[in-house]
Design a protein around this motif. Sequence first.
Motif, PDB file in Angstrom:
ATOM      1  N   THR A 178       0.832  -1.200   0.000  1.00 24.99           N
ATOM      2  CA  THR A 178       0.000   0.000   0.000  1.00 24.99           C
ATOM      3  C   THR A 178       0.869   1.252   0.000  1.00 24.99           C
ATOM      4  O   THR A 178       1.822   1.354   0.769  1.00 24.99           O
ATOM      5  CB  THR A 178      -0.926   0.013   1.227  1.00 24.99           C
ATOM      6  OG1 THR A 178      -1.788  -1.120   1.170  1.00 24.99           O
ATOM      7  CG2 THR A 178      -1.773   1.279   1.280  1.00 24.99           C
ATOM      8  N   ARG A 240      -3.749   4.377   6.454  1.00 24.73           N
ATOM      9  CA  ARG A 240      -5.056   3.923   5.962  1.00 24.73           C
ATOM     10  C   ARG A 240      -6.084   4.005   7.091  1.00 24.73           C
ATOM     11  O   ARG A 240      -5.734   3.941   8.264  1.00 24.73           O
ATOM     12  CB  ARG A 240      -4.957   2.524   5.367  1.00 24.73           C
ATOM     13  CG  ARG A 240      -4.729   1.409   6.348  1.00 24.73           C
ATOM     14  CD  ARG A 240      -4.371   0.121   5.632  1.00 24.73           C
ATOM     15  NE  ARG A 240      -2.944   0.109   5.300  1.00 24.73           N
ATOM     16  CZ  ARG A 240      -2.349  -0.872   4.601  1.00 24.73           C
ATOM     17  NH1 ARG A 240      -3.051  -1.909   4.173  1.00 24.73           N
ATOM     18  NH2 ARG A 240      -1.055  -0.816   4.348  1.00 24.73           N
ATOM     19  N   PHE A 249      -8.945   2.915   0.527  1.00 19.41           N
ATOM     20  CA  PHE A 249      -7.915   3.258   1.507  1.00 19.41           C
ATOM     21  C   PHE A 249      -8.539   3.518   2.869  1.00 19.41           C
ATOM     22  O   PHE A 249      -7.981   3.144   3.904  1.00 19.41           O
ATOM     23  CB  PHE A 249      -7.150   4.494   1.024  1.00 19.41           C
ATOM     24  CG  PHE A 249      -5.946   4.836   1.849  1.00 19.41           C
ATOM     25  CD1 PHE A 249      -4.706   4.289   1.563  1.00 19.41           C
ATOM     26  CD2 PHE A 249      -6.038   5.725   2.916  1.00 19.41           C
ATOM     27  CE1 PHE A 249      -3.580   4.610   2.321  1.00 19.41           C
ATOM     28  CE2 PHE A 249      -4.920   6.052   3.682  1.00 19.41           C
ATOM     29  CZ  PHE A 249      -3.688   5.489   3.376  1.00 19.41           C
ATOM     30  N   PRO A 252     -10.060  -0.322   4.853  1.00 22.39           N
ATOM     31  CA  PRO A 252      -9.240  -1.499   4.562  1.00 22.39           C
ATOM     32  C   PRO A 252      -9.753  -2.727   5.306  1.00 22.39           C
ATOM     33  O   PRO A 252     -10.510  -2.624   6.276  1.00 22.39           O
ATOM     34  CB  PRO A 252      -7.864  -1.091   5.097  1.00 22.39           C
ATOM     35  CG  PRO A 252      -8.191  -0.215   6.270  1.00 22.39           C
ATOM     36  CD  PRO A 252      -9.414   0.558   5.853  1.00 22.39           C
ATOM     37  N   ASP A 265       1.387   0.832   8.242  1.00 22.10           N
ATOM     38  CA  ASP A 265       1.727   2.114   7.629  1.00 22.10           C
ATOM     39  C   ASP A 265       2.611   2.938   8.560  1.00 22.10           C
ATOM     40  O   ASP A 265       3.502   3.672   8.116  1.00 22.10           O
ATOM     41  CB  ASP A 265       0.454   2.897   7.307  1.00 22.10           C
ATOM     42  CG  ASP A 265      -0.498   2.124   6.404  1.00 22.10           C
ATOM     43  OD1 ASP A 265      -0.051   1.152   5.766  1.00 22.10           O
ATOM     44  OD2 ASP A 265      -1.686   2.485   6.349  1.00 22.10           O
TER      45      ASP A 265
END
Length: 426
Positions: A178, A240, A249, A252, A265
């Motif tokens: 991602t 996200r 996004f 998720p 992330d």
Amino acid sequence: PICHPVWRSPRTLVGSYPGVPGGASLRWAAGDRLIFRAEFDGWPHLYALPAAGGEPRLLTPGPFMVEDVRLARDGAAVLYTANTGGTAGDDDRRHAFRVALDGSPPAALTAGEGLEFLPTDAAPGKVAVVSVTATRPAALHLIDAAQHETVIDHGADAYPAAALIVPQRVVFTAADGTKVHGQLFTTGGGARKPGLIFVHGGPPRQMLLGWSYMDYYSNAYAMNQMLAAKGFVVLSVNYRLGIGYGRAFQHPDKGGPAGASEYQDVVAGAKFLQALPEVDPARIGIWGGSYGGYLTGLALARNSNLFKAGVDFHGVHDWSKLLAEETSPAKRYEQGDWAAAQKTAFLASPDADVATWRSPVLLVQGDDDRNVRFNQTVDIARRLDAANVPYEELILPNEIHGFLRHASWLTADAATIDFLTRTLKP
């Protein structure tokens, strides 16, 4: 009059009520047309629908998010902001637009490296916007049909804009592939500096390449500027679950209490920081509030080897406790597996990994918090006590989630700078 439905959204996930701030933004426009926001193409866009019924018509096509929806004075056009434009990085900004309901394409009212919010018809042929930049706080501007701007209220003539940093837009990749956006606050080379991850709350929020339109995140932006001025390299991570990058996004698989998939992330952001030549990879910290406080706790609990210190503002530390207080097992319809859901929620919480938590943390919360119950901070403090993890607490009496008093923000922000300086800049 008898109410009757004129249209129904499709029975699909993209037909769901939009989960962005402001929801559907329903308006009744000229010509008996209904204007609303939906995500049928995976992005929050404006649609027009005859009040008599029919099919909605897309007004704002493109891979961007529509916000700040307002009708023009005559009701025949819509003013809005969106994270799009002709300047590089506009997906991390906001600009103002107008779209007529006659089928004409949208027209940009503002452009460039600034950010504009709350477009409003102010006079014939003129639109008022709140305008900011990366270094200048809010000012009121009037824009005419030729896009000439007049400053109505600057209020910042003595503001030290030259002392602020223009953050850089960066994009990095999480473990599952991602793409994640962030804003990097750095003064560049010289001696290696400690790095800091900032994680916003919400989570349907987006940090921007300038001052935010929300007071809580304007304060966070100011803090990131201050921390950079104090010798930290700061990366604000738009993980996200946040807005601005499309419905997929924002929604998720296995996010939050269903598995914390967004945490990867945050880890990717820390590794991005570690690779910068001006950052000391052994001195990475993290701070954030609310959902950002949750992710701060999760980072310190799961990866004290990576995150060496953190400041946790009013974070959630046990999803299962929070869910049990706000919901209960289904009595009708689909029963589900309540016990399994509670277990998954706990495992997605900082409490679940206190055994591997080693890094020091500052816990900050108001004791009258109406968003995240104060017992979340009490709970994690007792667990850290039992595990001999170093922590400090700053409890603000009679304060709510988004502190009401200026003095409370000053106290909390000063404590944050002091704690991170002591723990990451020995």
